[in-house]
Design an enzyme around this catalytic site. Sequence first.
Site, PDB file in Angstrom:
ATOM      1  N   TRP C 324      -3.206  18.269 -13.016  1.00 34.52           N
ATOM      2  CA  TRP C 324      -3.280  18.393 -11.561  1.00 34.52           C
ATOM      3  C   TRP C 324      -2.009  19.013 -11.004  1.00 34.52           C
ATOM      4  O   TRP C 324      -2.028  19.797 -10.067  1.00 34.52           O
ATOM      5  CB  TRP C 324      -3.527  17.017 -10.931  1.00 34.52           C
ATOM      6  N   HIS C 325      -0.865  18.647 -11.620  1.00 37.54           N
ATOM      7  CA  HIS C 325       0.403  19.166 -11.134  1.00 37.54           C
ATOM      8  C   HIS C 325       0.547  20.651 -11.387  1.00 37.54           C
ATOM      9  O   HIS C 325       1.238  21.340 -10.649  1.00 37.54           O
ATOM     10  CB  HIS C 325       1.577  18.425 -11.776  1.00 37.54           C
ATOM     11  N   GLY C 326      -0.078  21.142 -12.450  1.00 35.87           N
ATOM     12  CA  GLY C 326       0.063  22.571 -12.705  1.00 35.87           C
ATOM     13  C   GLY C 326      -0.691  23.022 -13.931  1.00 35.87           C
ATOM     14  O   GLY C 326      -0.891  22.250 -14.872  1.00 35.87           O
ATOM     15  N   PHE C 477       0.522  23.493  -4.238  1.00 37.72           N
ATOM     16  CA  PHE C 477      -0.442  22.671  -4.960  1.00 37.72           C
ATOM     17  C   PHE C 477      -1.785  22.759  -4.279  1.00 37.72           C
ATOM     18  O   PHE C 477      -2.583  21.879  -4.367  1.00 37.72           O
ATOM     19  CB  PHE C 477       0.040  21.199  -5.024  1.00 37.72           C
TER      20      PHE C 477
END
Lengths: 80, 315, 477
Positions: C324-326, C477
């Site tokens: 989810w972060h990257g 994000f």
Amino acid sequence: MSKEEIITNLTSIFCEVFNEKDLVLRDDMTANDVENWDSLTHMLMISKVEEQFGVKFKLKELNKLKQVGDLISTIETKLQ
Amino acid sequence: MKRYKGILVKLLIFVAIVIATDIVCGKFFRFLELKALSNSPYGMTLENTMWKIQSDVVIIGASEASHSIIPQILEDSLGMSVYNCGKDGCRFYIQNAMVNGVIDRYTPKLIIWSVGPDFLSTPSVEDKGNLSQINPFYSEKQYVKDALKTKSKYESVKLCSKAYLYNSRLFVYLYKMIMPDYEYEYGAYAPLRGTMSDSKLGNREKAWKNHLDVNVEREFLKTLSRCQSRGVNVVFVFVPRFEIEDHQNIQSYQRMIEIAEKYNITIIEDLYHCNDLMNSAYFKDHAHLNSIGAPIFTSLLSAELKQSLNICDKM
Amino acid sequence: MTFTSFKFLLFFPLVVILYNIVPKKARVWYLLAVSYAFYAFMQPVYLVLLAIVTLVTYWITRWMGCVDDDNKKRKIQVAGIILVLLPLFLFKYFNFVNESIGALLGVWGITVNMPTIQWLLPVGISFYTFMAIGYIVDVYNEEVNVEKNIGSVGLFLSFFPIILSGPIERAGNMFPQLNNLRRSEPQDLTAGAKMMLWGYFMKLCVADRLALYVDAVFGNIAHHNGTSLAFASLLYPIQVYADLGGYSLIAIGAARCMGMRIIPNFNRPFFATSMSELWRRWHMSLIQWLTDYIYTPISFALRSWKVWGIVVSLMLTFLISGVWHGAALTFIVWGLVQGVYLSIEALVQKKRSNFEKKHNLEKNPIYIFLCCLIVFVLFAISQVFGKCATVEEGWQVLLKIFSDRGTMFMDSSTLGYAGVMVFVLAFKDLRDEFFPTKLRFFESKYIVVRFLSYLFVLFLIVNMGVLDAGQFIYFQF
């Protein structure tokens, strides 16, 4: 199984899974009241409950359990 | 509306207190700044340049100027008063403010401007931070306002606050009040003692950034026009560096050559890597001459100055 | 516009004033218009995507509300989740997945030209996608009622304080409030303003100042020695806490000014005495979401595996958290490291608990301090992978930390200011954690003390904050 027996069995499960020797269950008890009761140990407890009482939960039902009293009544209902 | 009356009154009072505190902050920091700077003569260079000096010859530049060009030697050779306005970390916009600050007050006979191949390139992040050194002159000088606006889009809004004017300066002042500053000699020359350590002798290659900044160029041309109209002689000097580099194709360098031609400005470039000076014993590090190299360079420079300007005739 | 821009500082008070003038019935539509305008200001094209995701979410939930058969409901739910996830996958993960497949095939000597998408990531997509999924699942589980007002659904997914970077809100918390938007009471305005002021302090004075040092060191790993890298690695978690924590506080405070209560995102994470406690205090809205929608279903399905079911659930949950972060291997590694930490903790939980009871350590301050320290260091080690651009770089840094000693890189000015700011932050957090009723400044009963404390924080921001547009880590994000 009577309600008292359910509570006794449940108490021993709680004491074992949450590593608390002198737990006394109350209807309004929640995870906030027990030190080692968190999302990690919760499912271990549920699994033991299912084994001990010979019942099976649905995920929807679990989400609706807000306090120990709900758990006790659900077990009662399932055993009938 | 009634329910908001209390909070509105408190808000107005608070805003008034903020404004008052801000003004007091401004005065306090200016006091602190002068106290800190006066503790170090070298530190007062910028203040002196902007408000005090009346020298015939003015040396403008960054650390390479302040540590390499010795006013005493030039004075003896040229027979005119000389002051070294050079100061560590002061890149184009601060140097530009210094030149303008000087000719605001009087007309010097000669400005020796220490330049380099990347003189007209975009200031680095560090350089932008250093710009706050000229904050105290913000309200009075248009060219300072223009310089500070390059820091960010809403800089002029932020600069309405006196507390912001001195943003991140407190520790600098405290440091200057306690720690000793550079050694200081006549005319604001700061000698660098010692030579390069062995580890630094190694990699001498220098790569230049190839980028011309249009804002820098515009301000530079404005200043040179001003000098020209006031009859101030300007000379560009490349102060020696102990480096192996090639700057012939750097945009900033090529543009500077064009500008010098246009304004009839002499460029003294042959001392930059001249053999007489390329000796590690003369350098404190790759970019700065030490107290042994500086006198040698200054003597060579003064000979060149005399030659290229026919100074005795002109002045 | 980011919270730390002048445009927002002008925009926000106007929005609040108008909010209180607009009639009650129109408030939802007003805020929806404002939120859409806010979004359009940044990425007008992607506003269409947000609207589409909103419409899909609305339609799916209303459909589920009309259907009685549980199987059919479940199928609609799954379809809804897939539809809503599709844009996130395309924009964020498509290239990464293709590159990974290409790399994998390359190992077997097969070269394939995988297609790539060169689109800019829509702002807030990770946040509103998760919120939409949460709402769909909650409707299926009958945790919330179906929201019939499309304006409320639209506002839920686009609400401008939280769309950029959270907290990730829940339908159960938001819809009751959105359907009963009340005027800003004076105490809402002051409470909200105080939160925003502290949030700005955390972001501009602590996070952005620490970033100057951390970025200088991590930006040139080859040049700096192990000692500097170690120090920068220890500063980085504090930077992220101040950055995201500060930004979240501004969001929560902004919503509070309009009478709304948003869930908190941080709860003094560095006082955690175990990794699991850290994750109950760090980025709480994300972890709560992951717990409710990923961890619980998986651990439920695997409950017969006992403690190993927990381990697998943890690894999968944190793998997803990392992803989810990257869309990069570094985030996957970071996620897996968290999973490993928590799994080990789960496995030794009983032994640790017994050990603590036996030696009476639970209230022992030295033991608590040591635990906090160990948790912090372990977390900092994992964060190295979050900071570095590649996994190799992350390993390089860790190796250097343990092998390459030297004098630490000293930027005395930056570290001096950072030290003062961190001290102020630590003082407030320590007070809130251990003596919450003592030494209160923002909530003192004396107005002079309150005003002086606001003035002090404002001074710190204006005179010692980094006001040259610091970059916010969680923004894309």
